[in-house]
Design a protein around this motif. Structure first.
Motif, mmCIF file in Angstrom:
data_model
loop_
_atom_site.group_PDB
_atom_site.id
_atom_site.type_symbol
_atom_site.label_atom_id
_atom_site.label_comp_id
_atom_site.label_asym_id
_atom_site.label_seq_id
_atom_site.Cartn_x
_atom_site.Cartn_y
_atom_site.Cartn_z
ATOM 1 N N ASP A 19 0.835 -1.205 0.000
ATOM 2 C CA ASP A 19 0.000 0.000 0.000
ATOM 3 C C ASP A 19 0.870 1.256 0.000
ATOM 4 O OD1 ASP A 19 -2.383 -1.371 -0.065
ATOM 5 O OD2 ASP A 19 -2.767 -1.191 2.093
ATOM 6 N N ARG A 20 1.923 1.256 0.804
ATOM 7 C CA ARG A 20 2.821 2.422 0.846
ATOM 8 C C ARG A 20 3.538 2.611 -0.483
ATOM 9 N NH1 ARG A 20 6.937 3.035 4.512
ATOM 10 N NH2 ARG A 20 6.434 5.186 4.888
ATOM 11 N N ARG B 156 2.375 1.691 -3.399
ATOM 12 C CA ARG B 156 1.369 2.190 -4.350
ATOM 13 C C ARG B 156 1.151 3.689 -4.179
ATOM 14 N NH1 ARG B 156 -1.123 -2.770 -2.998
ATOM 15 N NH2 ARG B 156 -0.877 -4.248 -4.708
ATOM 16 N N GLN B 157 1.219 4.182 -2.958
ATOM 17 C CA GLN B 157 1.085 5.620 -2.731
ATOM 18 C C GLN B 157 2.213 6.386 -3.429
ATOM 19 O OE1 GLN B 157 0.739 6.368 1.483
ATOM 20 N NE2 GLN B 157 -0.930 4.898 1.685
ATOM 21 N N GLN C 217 3.874 5.270 -6.015
ATOM 22 C CA GLN C 217 3.638 5.101 -7.448
ATOM 23 C C GLN C 217 2.549 6.057 -7.926
ATOM 24 O OE1 GLN C 217 2.869 1.068 -8.642
ATOM 25 N NE2 GLN C 217 2.273 1.650 -10.684
ATOM 26 N N ASP C 218 1.460 6.148 -7.193
ATOM 27 C CA ASP C 218 0.364 7.038 -7.580
ATOM 28 C C ASP C 218 0.798 8.501 -7.611
ATOM 29 O OD1 ASP C 218 -1.228 4.795 -7.778
ATOM 30 O OD2 ASP C 218 -2.319 5.160 -5.898
ATOM 31 N N ALA C 219 1.773 8.845 -6.762
ATOM 32 C CA ALA C 219 2.295 10.214 -6.732
ATOM 33 C C ALA C 219 3.373 10.439 -7.791
ATOM 34 C CB ALA C 219 2.860 10.524 -5.343
ATOM 35 N N TRP D 206 10.842 7.880 5.693
ATOM 36 C CA TRP D 206 9.897 7.008 5.006
ATOM 37 C C TRP D 206 10.303 5.550 5.188
ATOM 38 C CZ3 TRP D 206 9.593 3.206 1.408
ATOM 39 C CH2 TRP D 206 8.323 2.936 0.874
#
Length: 100
Positions: free
Chosen positions: A26-27, A29-30, A32-34, A74
């Motif tokens: 999930d982290r 993907r965050q 990647q989405d950014a 991070w």
């Protein structure tokens, strides 16, 4: 700037890794989405795409962060770190040259 997060797994950690995997992904993907994730993936313990019960020896993440401290923060909050999957995490600047 990009930063490489190079992590080493503790021995015999496959169950811990599998439990923490959904939160870890999930982290990622965050990122990647950014548009900040260059690449990410594990190092199989054997020469195989699917190492099965042999598991993994670590992971590599290359992502964009504002600075080294942000990259370290991070990495320190990653679910694999908090679950004790990783025994060692190195974070250092990375300069992408290829592919262009």
């Amino acid at each position: 700037m990009y930063y490489a997060i190079i992590a080493k797994d503790k021995a015999d950690n496959l169950n811990d890794r599998l439990k923490a995997r959904p939160a870890h992904l999930d982290r990622l993907r965050q990122l990647q989405d950014a548009g900040r994730l260059l690449l990410a993936g594990p190092h199989p313990a054997i020469d195989s795409e699917d190492p099965g019960s042999a598991g993994f020896t670590g992971s590599l993440i290359v992502a964009e962060f504002p600075d080294l401290e942000a990259a370290r923060a991070w990495a320190a909050a990653d679910p694999y770190v908090t679950a004790g999957v990783f025994t060692e995490v190195t974070v250092k600047p990375f300069r992408k040259v290829f592919p262009e």
